[in-house]
Design a protein around this motif. Structure first.
Motif, PDB file in Angstrom:
ATOM      1  N   ASP A  75      -9.710  10.899   1.295  1.00 26.96           N
ATOM      2  CA  ASP A  75     -10.240  10.552  -0.031  1.00 26.96           C
ATOM      3  C   ASP A  75     -10.905   9.181  -0.030  1.00 26.96           C
ATOM      4  O   ASP A  75     -11.780   8.908  -0.870  1.00 26.96           O
ATOM      5  N   ARG A  76     -10.500   8.309   0.893  1.00 27.61           N
ATOM      6  CA  ARG A  76     -11.095   6.974   0.975  1.00 27.61           C
ATOM      7  C   ARG A  76     -12.383   6.957   1.805  1.00 27.61           C
ATOM      8  O   ARG A  76     -12.976   5.900   2.007  1.00 27.61           O
ATOM      9  N   SER A  85       0.826  -1.204   0.000  1.00 33.45           N
ATOM     10  CA  SER A  85       0.000   0.000   0.000  1.00 33.45           C
ATOM     11  C   SER A  85       0.863   1.258   0.000  1.00 33.45           C
ATOM     12  O   SER A  85       1.803   1.392   0.795  1.00 33.45           O
ATOM     13  N   THR A 130      -4.981  11.041   1.902  1.00 37.71           N
ATOM     14  CA  THR A 130      -5.287   9.749   1.280  1.00 37.71           C
ATOM     15  C   THR A 130      -6.446   9.069   1.992  1.00 37.71           C
ATOM     16  O   THR A 130      -7.384   8.563   1.357  1.00 37.71           O
ATOM     17  N   LEU A 131      -6.402   9.054   3.314  1.00 36.01           N
ATOM     18  CA  LEU A 131      -7.483   8.435   4.073  1.00 36.01           C
ATOM     19  C   LEU A 131      -8.778   9.226   3.924  1.00 36.01           C
ATOM     20  O   LEU A 131      -9.871   8.644   3.879  1.00 36.01           O
ATOM     21  N   ASP A 136     -12.545   8.267   5.098  1.00 35.74           N
ATOM     22  CA  ASP A 136     -12.268   8.269   6.542  1.00 35.74           C
ATOM     23  C   ASP A 136     -11.945   9.663   7.073  1.00 35.74           C
ATOM     24  O   ASP A 136     -11.318   9.796   8.132  1.00 35.74           O
TER      25      ASP A 136
END
Length: 707
Positions: A240-241, A107, A237-238, A243
């Motif tokens: 955008d996911r 990842s 990044t989180l 969270d």
């Protein structure tokens, strides 16, 4: 939840072989970070707004601590600041220690977080972590409790409120699958604050290293990216996911915890600047023991033991009575019977106090106002009473091993294939640790079967004068000679594809046997830093295109094989894998859960793994891959980075030499010899005997040895 309970949580969370208890630790963490715990609402801000706000707050608090430290009795206030910053500063960055695992090693988010963490550790160098830098500060100021652990947690020089934030962060770090977004948010907050406000208020002469060393947002070497920038990228990044709410909550929670801690520490620092503070803390810490021995000595009509027993009433009455007693002559320490008689060389209390404590008593007496001075003793203690409400006797007794009530559930005795996927995660279902320990013991017992008769292996004895570098050079020569004189037949295309596929459960967790060495203390230790550096290399040093599992997956795609994600149930259940392809990787994953218990065996396994292909089988694979038109990047990479001069093989023998050199020789060479035999067993565990007798021996030895 009282602050003192976080002392115990802090110690428990430092254990690299222990997951937080679902009955004791997890409720403490949830209570601390609960978004419904009554915190006031604040306007919703994006990540950039949160970062800017944290930086402004840190600058403002720095000024308030400068004011608190501006005192004629600055030395005591400074000691208060340094001691209470220790629980967090000694573990700076440790909350990221378990965010990488064998299951998420491909990842890009994991690699970004690992890149931040490697900077905090000073990857590649022993004792180069931010915590070790802070230990140098504590040593310079002659703190005795300078290492994270039970002694620091029980130290009366550190207030209980200073353990709350680091304890919760460390406990969350042991449950990364549960708290990853919150940890990333909290990390971004701490990087945004950068230098803790109490430390930012210090003068250059206060610390033996530049104070910016402790700025979590700044890079530690000239060419590395700013940790703050990487932390912001990870948080985005989180977000955008999906969270984002949890990331922002983690940020705001950490910001509030920092604010509460700074409020309490500033108050304590201002108290520390009072001239009576050091001697009162001395009395406060010794009162429990002293009350046993002073029942017969009167002080203003009361036995001294009663004064000690009533220490929670505060310092004013006790110190005023002591200053007026015959033991003390205000302003004249050399004429005071307390120093010249009771605790002197021939006194009844000789050696009860340390030299540092005697210096505190001397300084206190020297600064006591004499009769008729501008500030008499009553006025001095009237001023102290203003703050007396904050003086209390905190209980520093900790429970580092609470009773475990959660025993239900058993992972049973699954096959290696069915155990593979659960073992990829840092989170442990009930019974998984028992299964892992049983699996490791059997595997290692089989590895020791007729070890003396093995054709190749480590020497029978370790030479402390020469180490293993000479042996390594000889082994490399043997590998090269075998390859140059051998005539290994080329496999067919089908054979090559099949063998590459069957290695996938192993190679896609490259470095998995070392994931226990991402633990903060182990990763920076004299031996462990070599292992973390190897792990860091296997995952591509934070650069996705250099990530070994990613490169191997690319090779499989060239061969027409598209595998499910490694940490998915579909991967372990994939019909193209043979059952036996999971045996060795499961051993890797199991032994990695015990980086302390099986440290010698992991060191041996690591050497065997890094040396296994250098100069020989990697070149065979290179020839075969090239012949059939496949990329040779994976084997080319390993044949260079595993080299015996400056690569992983060299680091592996250096790690063993460093580990053994650190061991105390309690009974001649017996300690070292016993550990060396365990290292030899670990070396052989990469390819243990396969026969029926070896397997029976392994099962019986492991079982009866355990009993």
């Amino acid at each position: 939840m009282t602050n003192v309970e976080y002392r115990g949580l802090y110690v428990r969370a430092l254990n690299p072989e222990r997951c937080p208890s679902p009955d004791t630790d997890l409720p403490m963490v949830r209570l601390a970070i609960d978004p419904t715990s009554g915190r006031p609402d604040e306007p919703e801000r994006d990540l950039t707004g949160l970062v800017d706000g944290a930086r402004r707050w840190a600058s403002e608090r720095q000024q308030s601590f400068r004011s608190a430290l501006d005192s004629p009795h600055r030395a005591s206030a400074l000691r208060c600041v340094l001691g209470n910053c220790a629980p967090l500063a000694l573990s700076a960055g440790a909350w990221l220690q378990w965010l990488s695992s064998a299951g998420n090693a491909e990842s890009e988010l994991t690699l970004t977080l690992l890149r931040i963490y490697s900077s905090d550790l000073g990857a590649g160098y022993p004792l180069a972590d931010r915590g070790s830098e802070y230990r140098a500060v504590l040593r310079a100021h002659r703190f005795k409790d300078e290492t994270p652990g039970p002694r620091l947690a029980a130290s009366d020089q550190v207030e209980s409120f200073s353990f709350r934030l680091p304890a919760v962060l460390l406990a969350m770090s042991r449950l990364p699958d549960r708290f990853r977004p919150e940890l990333v948010g909290a990390d971004l907050c701490l990087r945004s604050v950068g230098l803790l406000p109490p430390l930012a208020a210090l003068e250059p002469e206060d610390v033996p290293v530049p104070v910016d060393t402790f700025d979590l947002g700044q890079a530690r070497t000239p060419n590395e990216p700013l940790p703050l920038d990487l932390a912001l990228a990870a948080a985005r990044t989180l977000t955008d996911r999906g969270d984002g709410d949890r990331v922002r909550h983690g940020f705001r929670w950490a910001a509030e915890e920092l604010a509460l801690w700074c409020d309490a520490l500033e108050q304590e620092t201002r108290l520390a600047a009072h001239p009576d503070y050091p001697v009162w803390r001395l009395i406060w810490t010794r009162a429990r023991q002293a009350s046993v021995y002073h029942a017969q000595f009167p002080l203003e009509g009361r036995p001294l033991a009663e004064w000690f027993a009533d220490v929670d009433a505060g310092p004013s009455g006790f110190l005023r009575a002591l200053a007026r007693s015959t033991l003390v002559r205000p302003g004249e320490p050399d004429r005071s019977p307390l120093l010249c008689g009771l605790i002197g060389d021939n006194g009844p209390m000789f050696r009860v106090f340390t030299e540092q404590e005697i210096a505190l008593l001397r300084d206190w007496i020297a600064h006591l106002p004499q009769a008729g001075s501008a500030l008499d003793a009553d006025e001095r203690h009237r001023r102290l009473r203003v703050a007396q409400g904050s003086w209390h006797r905190s209980d520093t007794e900790i429970d580092a091993h609470p009773a475990r009530t959660q025993t239900a559930g058993d992972f049973g005795r699954p096959t290696a294939r069915s155990a593979y996927q659960p073992l990829l995660s840092r989170t442990e279902p009930p019974g998984l640790r028992r299964f892992a320990l049983r699996y490791v013991r059997r595997w290692l017992a089989r590895s020791r079967f007729r070890m003396a008769e093995a054709e190749r292996g480590l020497p029978a004895r370790w030479d402390p004068n020469n180490g293993l570098r000479g042996w390594l050079a000889t082994e490399h020569d043997r590998h090269g000679a075998t390859w140059s004189t051998g005539d290994t037949p080329l496999p067919s295309r089908e054979e090559l594809v099949e063998s590459t596929l069957q290695l996938a459960p192993l190679i896609l967790i490259d470095g998995g046997w070392l994931q226990g060495y991402t633990d903060y203390r182990l990763a920076s230790s004299p031996a462990g830093h070599f292992l973390f550096q190897t792990y860091w290399d296997e995952l591509g040093n934070g650069i996705w295109r250099q990530n070994h599992p990613k490169i191997y997956r690319d090779l499989l795609r060239e061969m027409g094989i598209e595998l499910p994600p490694t940490d998915s149930e579909e991967f372990a259940a994939w019909s193209g894998f043979d059952d036996h392809s999971f045996a060795l990787p499961v051993f890797w994953l199991c032994i990695a859960k015990f980086p302390q218990t099986f440290a010698p065996e992991i060191l041996g396994l690591n050497l065997a793994m890094e040396l296994s292909g250098v100069g020989g089988s990697y070149r065979d694979a290179q020839v075969a891959l090239r012949h059939h038109g496949f990329s040779t990047q994976f084997v080319d990479l390993h044949n260079t980075i595993d080299n015996v001069s400056t690569g992983h093989s060299a680091w592996a023998v250096d790690a063993i030499d460093a580990f053994l050199a650190e061991q105390p020789d309690l009974v001649g060479q017996q300690t070292t010899d016993a550990l060396w035999q365990r290292i030899r067993g670990g070396y052989r565990s990469l390819s243990p005997p396969e026969g029926l007798m070896a397997r029976v021996y392994g099962a019986l030895t492991a079982e009866f040895g355990r009993r």
